[in-house]
Design a protein around this motif. Structure first.
Motif, PDB file in Angstrom:
ATOM      1  N   LEU A  18      11.563  13.032  -4.252  1.00  0.00           N
ATOM      2  CA  LEU A  18      12.017  12.639  -5.250  1.00  0.00           C
ATOM      3  C   LEU A  18      11.400  12.074  -6.308  1.00  0.00           C
ATOM      4  O   LEU A  18      11.837  11.456  -7.393  1.00  0.00           O
ATOM      5  N   GLN A  22      12.000  11.424 -10.330  1.00  0.00           N
ATOM      6  CA  GLN A  22      11.894  10.161 -10.730  1.00  0.00           C
ATOM      7  C   GLN A  22      11.839  10.321 -12.171  1.00  0.00           C
ATOM      8  O   GLN A  22      11.778   9.970 -13.127  1.00  0.00           O
ATOM      9  N   SER A  84       5.722   6.477  -8.038  1.00  0.00           N
ATOM     10  CA  SER A  84       6.222   5.284  -7.457  1.00  0.00           C
ATOM     11  C   SER A  84       5.156   4.674  -7.126  1.00  0.00           C
ATOM     12  O   SER A  84       4.110   5.078  -6.733  1.00  0.00           O
ATOM     13  N   THR A 133       7.853   5.810  12.426  1.00  0.00           N
ATOM     14  CA  THR A 133       7.711   5.666  10.617  1.00  0.00           C
ATOM     15  C   THR A 133       5.791   5.872  10.302  1.00  0.00           C
ATOM     16  O   THR A 133       5.093   6.324  11.548  1.00  0.00           O
ATOM     17  N   SER A 134       5.637   6.381   9.377  1.00  0.00           N
ATOM     18  CA  SER A 134       4.534   6.266   9.285  1.00  0.00           C
ATOM     19  C   SER A 134       3.329   5.171   8.593  1.00  0.00           C
ATOM     20  O   SER A 134       1.722   5.130   8.013  1.00  0.00           O
ATOM     21  N   SER A 135       4.425   4.072   8.311  1.00  0.00           N
ATOM     22  CA  SER A 135       3.686   2.625   7.627  1.00  0.00           C
ATOM     23  C   SER A 135       3.172   1.401   8.873  1.00  0.00           C
ATOM     24  O   SER A 135       3.913   1.448   9.497  1.00  0.00           O
ATOM     25  N   ARG A 161      12.366  14.802   7.095  1.00  0.00           N
ATOM     26  CA  ARG A 161      12.451  13.564   8.037  1.00  0.00           C
ATOM     27  C   ARG A 161      13.473  12.998   8.883  1.00  0.00           C
ATOM     28  O   ARG A 161      13.925  12.849   9.867  1.00  0.00           O
ATOM     29  N   ALA A 176      12.280   3.563   2.316  1.00  0.00           N
ATOM     30  CA  ALA A 176      12.935   2.777   1.563  1.00  0.00           C
ATOM     31  C   ALA A 176      14.443   2.839   1.193  1.00  0.00           C
ATOM     32  O   ALA A 176      14.365   4.345   0.659  1.00  0.00           O
ATOM     33  N   GLY A 205      10.118   0.240  -4.955  1.00  0.00           N
ATOM     34  CA  GLY A 205      11.314   0.216  -5.408  1.00  0.00           C
ATOM     35  C   GLY A 205      11.002   0.746  -6.525  1.00  0.00           C
ATOM     36  O   GLY A 205      12.305   1.285  -8.052  1.00  0.00           O
ATOM     37  N   ALA A 206      10.085   0.113  -7.642  1.00  0.00           N
ATOM     38  CA  ALA A 206       9.365   0.676  -9.031  1.00  0.00           C
ATOM     39  C   ALA A 206       8.823   1.787  -9.469  1.00  0.00           C
ATOM     40  O   ALA A 206       8.124   2.454  -8.337  1.00  0.00           O
ATOM     41  N   CYS A 248      -2.990   1.589   0.264  1.00  0.00           N
ATOM     42  CA  CYS A 248      -1.462   1.786   0.644  1.00  0.00           C
ATOM     43  C   CYS A 248      -1.518   2.028   1.998  1.00  0.00           C
ATOM     44  O   CYS A 248      -0.084   1.872   2.535  1.00  0.00           O
TER      45      CYS A 248
HETATM   46  C1  DPM Z   1       3.474   4.143   0.756  1.00  0.00           C
HETATM   47  C2  DPM Z   1       3.797   3.523   2.184  1.00  0.00           C
HETATM   48  C3  DPM Z   1       5.076   4.729   2.518  1.00  0.00           C
HETATM   49  C4  DPM Z   1       4.901   5.549   1.016  1.00  0.00           C
HETATM   50  C5  DPM Z   1       3.164   2.569   3.485  1.00  0.00           C
HETATM   51  C6  DPM Z   1       3.953   1.061   3.551  1.00  0.00           C
HETATM   52  C7  DPM Z   1       5.892   4.808   3.067  1.00  0.00           C
HETATM   53  C8  DPM Z   1       5.049   6.023   4.472  1.00  0.00           C
HETATM   54  C9  DPM Z   1       5.789   5.947   5.898  1.00  0.00           C
HETATM   55  C10 DPM Z   1       2.253   3.240   0.548  1.00  0.00           C
HETATM   56  N1  DPM Z   1       3.861   4.912   0.258  1.00  0.00           N
HETATM   57  O1  DPM Z   1       5.404   1.833   2.667  1.00  0.00           O
HETATM   58  O2  DPM Z   1       4.195   0.689   4.034  1.00  0.00           O
HETATM   59  O3  DPM Z   1       6.772   4.777   5.718  1.00  0.00           O
HETATM   60  O4  DPM Z   1       5.766   6.821   6.220  1.00  0.00           O
HETATM   61  C11 DPM Z   1       6.746   6.387   0.054  1.00  0.00           C
HETATM   62  C12 DPM Z   1       8.313   6.602  -0.135  1.00  0.00           C
HETATM   63  C13 DPM Z   1       8.979   5.978  -1.475  1.00  0.00           C
HETATM   64  C14 DPM Z   1       7.438   5.726  -2.611  1.00  0.00           C
HETATM   65  C15 DPM Z   1       8.991   6.350   1.055  1.00  0.00           C
HETATM   66  C16 DPM Z   1       9.294   5.167   1.822  1.00  0.00           C
HETATM   67  C17 DPM Z   1      10.125   5.534  -2.370  1.00  0.00           C
HETATM   68  C18 DPM Z   1      10.624   4.347  -2.410  1.00  0.00           C
HETATM   69  C19 DPM Z   1       9.852   3.444  -3.344  1.00  0.00           C
HETATM   70  C20 DPM Z   1       5.783   6.777   0.736  1.00  0.00           C
HETATM   71  N2  DPM Z   1       6.150   5.499  -1.480  1.00  0.00           N
HETATM   72  O5  DPM Z   1       8.700   4.535   1.626  1.00  0.00           O
HETATM   73  O6  DPM Z   1      10.483   5.412   2.236  1.00  0.00           O
HETATM   74  O7  DPM Z   1       9.458   4.302  -4.792  1.00  0.00           O
HETATM   75  O8  DPM Z   1       9.726   2.132  -3.369  1.00  0.00           O
END
Ligand code: DPM
Length: 318
Positions: A18, A22, A84, A133-135, A161, A176, A205-206, A248
Motif C-alpha cells: 500500500l 501511494q 498515510s 481488527t487491531s484498531s 489479513r 479502510a 483516506g488522505a 494512532c
Molecule cells: C491506524 C489505524 C490503523 C492503521 C488505527 C485506526 C488500522 C489498524 C487495524 C492509525 N493506522 O484506524 O483506528 O485495523 O488493525 C492503516 C491502514 C491505512 C493506513 C489500513 C486500514 C489505509 C487507509 C488510509 C493502518 N494506515 O485502516 O485498514 O490511507 O487511510
C-alpha cells in the motif's frame, strides 16, 4: 558559467504494497507537474513493519510507521516522506513539517465478510461471530453497537489479513475503504460503515507528505499536490486529536463535512469495552480549522472524554 543541474528529489516510503502504491502515485503526480525534475523512490522498513506479533496498542504508537523515515529526512538521506496521513503523529519532530495533504479517498471503514456469510451484514452475523481488527477505534465503536460480536486482533498487510479471513480465522474483518481501493481490492467490500456506526480515524483516506520545514524548494513542489478541501478537514481532525493527546491507537473517531466556508467536525471517544461513549460536534469557519478541532476537544473533555482516554493510557502503560 553553467548552472548546476537541479537536484534529484529522493522520496522516502515504507516498503508495504500500500505504501508503495501511494508513493508511486505521488511520484507520478510530481513528475507530471515538474517534467524536468528527477524523482526517485527510496524504501525503508519501519518499526511497525518489523513487529508483527504484538498488538498495536501494546507497542506504543508514536511514530510507529514514521520514525525511520523521519530520521532519513533529518540525516539528509531522503527529501520527503509519503505517509498515510492517519499514521502520521499529530506532533512532528522538531525541524519537520506536514508539507502537503493530498485529495482524500472515501475515509470510511469497510466490512469484508468470510464467503460463508455472503449476503449478510455485520449486524446480522450470528452471536459470537469473530471480527478481526487491531484498531481500538473500530473495536470500541463496533462493540458499542453490536455487543453480540467477538473481536480478535489481526495484524499484517492487507493481503495477509484477507488470507487469514479466507482461511476461516475470522468471520469478518474491518478495513479502510481507501486502502482496499488503492490496491484494487474494492470488490472484497461487502459493506461500507455509516458514520453513525463507525467514525473514521483522523486523516483516514488522505496522504500526508512530511518534509524539512526549512526546505523551501521541496515545500513549493509539494504545494502542487495539496488538496485544499481535504487539508482543511484534516487540519481540524488533527487539531482535535492533538488536543486530546491521542496517538494512532486510541478509540477516537471523527467525521468532517465542508460546505463552502462552513466546516463541521464530529467526534467520538469511546471506552474499549464500548460501554461509555462521548460524542460531539462543532461547526465553524474553514479559515481556521485548528480552532474547530480545539473547540471540539475542549467540549468533549468536559463531557468526560479525557477520563476515558486517561484510563486507556494507564492500561497501555501497565
Ligand atoms: C491506524 C489505524 C490503523 C492503521 C488505527 C485506526 C488500522 C489498524 C487495524 C492509525 N493506522 O484506524 O483506528 O485495523 O488493525 C492503516 C491502514 C491505512 C493506513 C489500513 C486500514 C489505509 C487507509 C488510509 C493502518 N494506515 O485502516 O485498514 O490511507 O487511510
Amino acid at each position: 558559467m553553467v548552472a548546476s543541474p537541479p537536484r534529484t528529489i529522493r522520496i522516502g516510503s515504507r516498503k508495504s504494497q500500500l505504501a508503495l502504491v501511494q508513493t508511486y502515485w505521488v511520484q507520478e503526480q510530481l513528475q507530471k507537474h515538474f517534467p524536468d525534475r528527477r524523482f526517485e523512490v527510496h524504501t525503508m522498513s519501519t518499526h511497525g513493519d518489523k513487529v508483527l506479533d504484538v498488538a498495536l496498542a501494546k507497542i506504543g504508537d508514536k511514530g510507529l510507521f514514521t520514525k525511520e523515515l523521519e530520521l532519513g529526512m533529518l540525516n539528509g538521506d531522503i527529501d520527503f516522506a509519503v505517509h498515510s496521513l492517519k499514521d502520521l503523529p499529530t506532533r512532528l519532530p522538531d525541524g519537520l513539517t506536514l508539507g502537503c495533504v493530498t485529495e482524500r479517498e472515501d475515509p470510511a471503514d469497510a466490512v469484508v465478510l468470510h464467503s460463508k456469510h455472503q449476503g449478510q451484514q455485520i449486524e446480522t452475523l450470528p452471536e459470537g461471530a469473530i471480527i478481526g481488527t487491531s484498531s481500538l477505534r473500530r473495536l470500541a465503536q463496533l462493540r458499542h453497537h453490536y455487543p453480540h460480536l467477538t473481536f480478535k486482533d489481526i495484524r499484517g498487510n492487507l493481503n495477509t489479513r484477507l488470507q487469514k479471513l479466507d482461511d476461516g480465522e475470522y468471520d469478518a474483518i474491518v478495513l479502510a475503504v481507501a486502502g482496499l481501493r488503492r490496491l484494487d481490492m474494492a470488490d472484497r467490500i461487502h459493506q461500507i460503515l455509516e458514520p453513525e456506526v463507525s467514525l473514521h480515524a483522523v486523516g483516514q483516506g488522505a496522504l500526508g507528505i512530511e518534509c524539512l520545514g526549512s526546505d523551501t524548494e521541496i515545500l513549493s513542489l509539494l504545494k502542487a499536490l495539496e488538496h485544499e478541501a481535504t487539508a482543511k478537514r484534516c487540519y481540524a481532525e488533527r487539531a482535535f486529536l492533538r488536543e486530546l493527546e491521542g496517538g494512532c491507537q486510541v478509540p477516537i473517531g471523527v467525521n468532517t463535512v465542508l460546505e463552502g466556508d462552513s466546516l463541521t467536525l464530529k467526534g467520538i471517544v469511546a471506552s474499549v469495552d464500548g460501554q461509555t461513549v462521548v460524542k460531539g460536534s462543532v461547526t465553524g469557519s474553514a479559515t481556521d480549522p485548528d480552532a474547530i478541532g480545539l473547540d471540539l476537544a475542549q467540549q468533549m473533555r468536559q463531557q468526560g472524554a479525557q477520563d476515558i482516554l486517561n484510563q486507556i493510557f494507564a492500561e497501555q502503560r501497565s
